[in-house]
Design an enzyme around this catalytic site. Structure first.
Site, short mmCIF file in Angstrom:
data_model
loop_
_atom_site.label_atom_id
_atom_site.label_comp_id
_atom_site.label_asym_id
_atom_site.label_seq_id
_atom_site.Cartn_x
_atom_site.Cartn_y
_atom_site.Cartn_z
N GLY A 496 -0.96 -31.04 -24.12
CA GLY A 496 0.01 -30.40 -25.01
C GLY A 496 1.43 -30.78 -24.69
O GLY A 496 1.72 -31.47 -23.69
N GLN A 497 2.33 -30.33 -25.56
CA GLN A 497 3.74 -30.62 -25.41
C GLN A 497 4.52 -29.50 -26.08
O GLN A 497 4.15 -29.02 -27.14
CB GLN A 497 4.10 -31.95 -26.07
CG GLN A 497 5.59 -32.30 -25.97
CD GLN A 497 5.91 -33.61 -26.65
OE1 GLN A 497 5.07 -34.16 -27.34
NE2 GLN A 497 7.11 -34.10 -26.48
N GLY A 498 5.61 -29.05 -25.42
CA GLY A 498 6.44 -28.01 -25.99
C GLY A 498 7.90 -28.28 -25.72
O GLY A 498 8.28 -29.34 -25.20
N GLY A 499 8.73 -27.31 -26.09
CA GLY A 499 10.15 -27.46 -25.84
C GLY A 499 10.46 -27.57 -24.35
O GLY A 499 11.46 -28.14 -23.94
N PHE A 500 9.57 -27.01 -23.51
CA PHE A 500 9.75 -27.06 -22.06
C PHE A 500 9.45 -28.45 -21.52
O PHE A 500 10.12 -28.95 -20.62
CB PHE A 500 8.81 -26.03 -21.42
CG PHE A 500 8.94 -25.90 -19.93
CD1 PHE A 500 8.26 -26.76 -19.08
CD2 PHE A 500 9.74 -24.92 -19.38
CE1 PHE A 500 8.37 -26.63 -17.71
CE2 PHE A 500 9.86 -24.78 -18.02
CZ PHE A 500 9.17 -25.63 -17.18
N GLY A 501 8.43 -29.09 -22.06
CA GLY A 501 8.01 -30.41 -21.58
C GLY A 501 6.55 -30.64 -21.87
O GLY A 501 6.03 -30.19 -22.90
N LYS A 517 2.48 -26.86 -16.54
CA LYS A 517 3.58 -26.99 -17.49
C LYS A 517 4.75 -27.63 -16.74
O LYS A 517 5.34 -27.03 -15.85
CB LYS A 517 3.95 -25.61 -18.03
CG LYS A 517 4.96 -25.59 -19.14
CD LYS A 517 5.14 -24.12 -19.59
CE LYS A 517 6.18 -24.01 -20.67
NZ LYS A 517 6.39 -22.59 -21.04
N ASP A 614 9.16 -15.93 -29.56
CA ASP A 614 8.58 -17.19 -30.03
C ASP A 614 7.08 -17.04 -30.27
O ASP A 614 6.28 -17.91 -29.94
CB ASP A 614 8.85 -18.31 -29.02
CG ASP A 614 8.68 -19.70 -29.65
OD1 ASP A 614 8.73 -19.79 -30.90
OD2 ASP A 614 8.50 -20.67 -28.91
#
Length: 810
Positions: A496-501, A517, A614
């Site tokens: 996965g990928q998010g705003g954090f990294g 994460k 969120d």
């Protein structure tokens, strides 16, 4: 007396001939291996005992009546022949077809069929059927049990309702009809295609059917000999064909050497003529060029080559003309936004495809976005039959055609798209950057050593925060431990990928599965969000919240280690599903209730009163039993003091489609902001549709507006996902009403989560009527499909500072 005897023998001869010319057998009749046969009404097919060429064994088979070269298209006792002419075929009173010797009643073959008042009949299609006299239905038919031949009207594929599959199996040899080495069968799990198997191994595949053509073949169309067709729907996947006219005799044959093809009988020359061969050259050998390799038979110098952006995995083997090791990317992927997709035309699409969006009208841009959001996706294509198709592993069995084929888009690093003029500029930039870096190291080396970490290790082996609250303690994992657990953060471990990294799956030495994460250096979320998440989630313990196991800091690295969620995120199970993969209502309701319980804990029952800010479908993770767990607390805020209920901020963060109106417009958020997001998810779970990407032919409303329109028009049941069956109407309607109550425009009108849980748990609760939802306006612009803060900043929402994550689960 002499005349009576003559008449008696004459009648016996007539009886024998009538049986031979008949097309049916009743339970009181038999067909013996004395030249007796069944002949279909139109005299196209014949059934009886026969011996293959150069063999004395006897079998019961069906062959073409008007073909001089006896060609059996179906054999009953192919694995258990008779050794003499003592064979008898009959149908029992219960409808079971039996073959036995006249020397014994023990069957050597039976159909295991049953029927009332049965009749065995050879149809003019070549289909041998058991007909039930009580209703006329066929309780058994030879078309459901193909051998090595497919004739007009037969199927090659699968019935998903009954589980019936139709496949061809080769003879062992031209003299032996027993099951041979090769099987020709449909592979309905992905894009429909037909596979030739040698034992358990794939020897050849014709390429996927995309609704118009297969592989590199021309679009499927009628010809002078036969009319082919491919049927693909929710209940069936199969290939079939019909002859162009009644005088044509054709068959699709899988010969003992494993070469499938279409044959036509040439009546003038009395021989079989090949009119279509499936395997044309050595590029049709499955995976001839190894993983990611492309075969091109038009290249006279070398059949196998690596696509642009790839190099041979083992160059020495390729130099020796051994291509089995395949190709690898020149530049490894890191799931960054800069990665792009290179188009390869006239391709045979790779094996192991995965459906993501079903539908006949899907844009290339939609498929690219789906693939980009999935870090494990390495390629995609747009199939006219199935919509978006992606690949998440090595690309196997690709070939390039001089004509035909399909477009394939392969993911590559941005460097593969640099033009020649830009390369020289890039070299200058790189050299300048290196010199600058060296200078920076000399001047600031001592400063680097003085930097402190977010988490320090104590003598007890727990994390002692230097910048967090004093009572926060979590296990600190060493960098080497996490690197080993994730195979050095291998691309194949990215989930996965998010705003954090980026998010990686890992396995500790103890065998425990974890989700890591990892803060990206260019992430929009930095140390503040890292500290925020550690502070908050370390104090939270609830079965509907994801559990934080610890953290890791190493120089510039910051990582959070969570429990691993094997089912990944909720959005994967409610959007773009098929009837086979969609969640039933019971699971959906349990997810809604679980999210509500987790939110109530955050808002009221935890040590800290927390607003998540969120909440969305891909921040709800699912464990192995589909229980929901709220995740990603990087944007969460604490309500300070027992009386505080809301906060104002100048920095609006969250995800379009889930943010409440007062928060998005004025920066005003409260527990009712989370309630709004929860209401959006409830309507999404019920409908299986996304709020922000929702489209309807009759209006331009989003999902909330559509749900409200159906509600006030007294048509709320039309909102329910069509993939769900036998839903409890009252319970679903209650959830729709709760969802609409939660997304009301004014926050004071929305219920608290305690009230929401009461309404969910009470069958007889009287619910208030919902009022107008927030953002109930028709869209006059095309919403962007952006998935990162960088792309959003190019829109009209730049002032809000909105960040949108694309986490696909941990």
């Amino acid at each position: 007396m002499k005349q009576v005897i003559i008449i008696f023998f004459f009648s016996l001869i007539c009886f024998h001939n009538s049986l031979a010319a008949d097309d049916t057998i009743k339970p009181n009749q038999t067909l013996q291996d004395t030249g007796q046969t069944l002949v279909s009404t139109g005299e196209k097919f014949e059934l009886g005992f026969f011996s293959p060429p150069n063999s004395k064994n006897r079998y019961v088979g069906i062959w073409f009546k008007n073909v001089s070269d006896l060609t059996a298209v179906w054999v009953a006792n192919r694995g258990n022949p008779l050794t003499d002419s003592s064979g008898v075929l009959k149908i029992t009173e219960t409808g079971n077809i039996i073959i036995h010797s006249n020397k014994t009643e023990d069957p050597i073959w039976s159909s295991n069929s049953s029927a009332k008042d049965p009749t065995l009949q050879l149809l003019n299609t070549g289909n041998l059927v058991v007909k039930d006299g009580s209703n006329g239905n066929y309780t058994w038919q030879s078309f459901d049990h193909p051998c090595d031949s497919l004739i007009a009207g037969m199927k090659l594929g699968k019935d998903f309702i009954t589980g019936q599959s139709w496949k061809l199996t080769s003879w062992n040899s031209l003299q032996d009809p027993s099951i041979g080495t090769y099987t020709y069968e449909s592979d309905p799990r992905r894009l429909p295609q037909v596979l030739l198997l040698k034992g358990q191994d794939i020897a050849y595949r014709n390429g996927p059917w995309d609704g118009v053509q297969t592989g590199g073949d021309n679009p499927l169309q009628e010809n002078a000999v036969f009319k082919p067709s491919y049927v693909v729907n929710e209940t069936h996947v199969y290939y079939t064909f019909e002859n162009a006219d009644n005088s044509t005799v054709t068959r699709f044959w899988l010969n003992p050497s494993g070469s499938p093809g279409q044959l036509r009988w040439n009546q003038e020359n009395e021989n079989w003529v090949s009119i279509y061969t499936m395997q044309r050259d050595h590029c049709d050998t499955f995976a001839r060029c190894g993983p990611n390799g492309i075969c091109d038979s038009s290249d006279n110098r070398l059949d196998c080559h690596c696509p642009t952006g790839f190099v041979p995995k083992v160059q020495e083997e390729w130099d020796a003309m051994d291509f089995t090791s395949g190709c690898v990317l020149k530049t490894r992927l890191n799931c960054s936004e800069s990665e792009r997709f290179k188009k390869f035309s006239r391709m045979k699409l790779p094996y192991n495809s995965e459906f993501t969006v079903n539908g006949s009208v899907v844009r290339k841009e939609d498929c690219e976005l789906i693939c980009r959001r999935n870090c494990s996706c390495v390629a995609y294509a747009v199939a006219r039959l199935a919509g978006c198709v992606i690949w998440s592993a090595d690309l196997l069995d690709m070939r390039h055609f001089s004509d035909g084929g399909q477009d394939l888009y392969i993911r590559m690093a941005a460097s593969e798209f640099v033009t020649g003029s830009n390369k020289s500029k890039k070299i200058v930039v790189i050299i300048s950057a290196i010199l600058g870096f060296i200078l920076l190291c000399v001047v600031g080396g001592c400063l680097i050593c003085k930097r402190t970490s977010c988490c320090l290790i104590s003598q007890e082996g727990t994390m002692t925060p230097t910048h967090l609250e004093e009572d926060v303690e979590l296990p600190l994992f060493g960098f080497d431990t996490i690197a080993n657990a994730t195979n050095n953060f291998a691309f194949t471990n990215k989930i996965g990928q998010g705003g954090f990294g980026l998010v990686y799956k890992g396995v500790l030495s103890s065998g425990q599965e974890i989700a890591v994460k990892r803060l990206s250096k260019d992430s929009g979320q930095g140390p503040v969000e890292f500290k925020n998440e550690v502070t908050l989630i370390s104090k939270l313990q609830h079965r509907n919240l994801v559990r934080l196991l610890g953290c890791c800091t190493h120089r510039e690295e910051r990582m959070l280690i969570y429990e691993f969620m094997p089912k990944k995120s909720l959005d994967l199970y409610i959007f773009n599903q098929t009837r086979d993969t969609a969640l039933d209502w019971k699971k959906r309701f349990n997810i809604i209730a679980g999210i509500a319980r987790g939110l109530l804990y955050l808002h009221r029952d935890s040590r800290l009163r927390i607003i998540h800010r969120d909440l969305k479908a891909n921040n709800i993770l699912l464990d192995s039993e589909i229980n929901p767990k709220i995740s990603d607390f990087g944007l969460a805020r604490i309500l300070l003091g027992g009386d505080q209920t809301d906060i104002n901020t100048k920095r609006v963060v969250g995800t379009y489609g889930y943010m409440s109106p007062e928060y998005m417009m004025d920066g005003h958020f409260s527990v009712k902001s989370d309630v709004f997001s929860f209401g959006v998810m409830v309507l999404e779970i019920v409908s299986g549709k996304k709020n922000r990407r929702f489209e309807h032919p009759d209006h331009n409303l989003n999902l909330l507006g559509h749900a409200w329109k159906l509600w006030i028009e007294d048509r709320p049941m039309e909102l329910i996902d069509v993939l769900m069956e036998n839903v409890p109407v009252a319970e679903v309607l209650r959830c729709i009403q709760i969802g609409l109550l939660c997304v009301q425009k004014h926050p004071e009108e929305r219920p608290l989560m305690s009230s929401v849980l009461f309404m969910l748990d009470s069958d007889n609760a009287v619910l208030p009527q919902p009022k107008l939802p927030g953002f109930y306006t028709e869209r006059t612009f095309i919403e962007t499909a952006s998935s990162s803060s960088s792309s959003l900043n190019k829109s009209n929402n730049v002032s809000t500072g909105v960040t949108v994550t694309t986490l696909q689960g941990r």
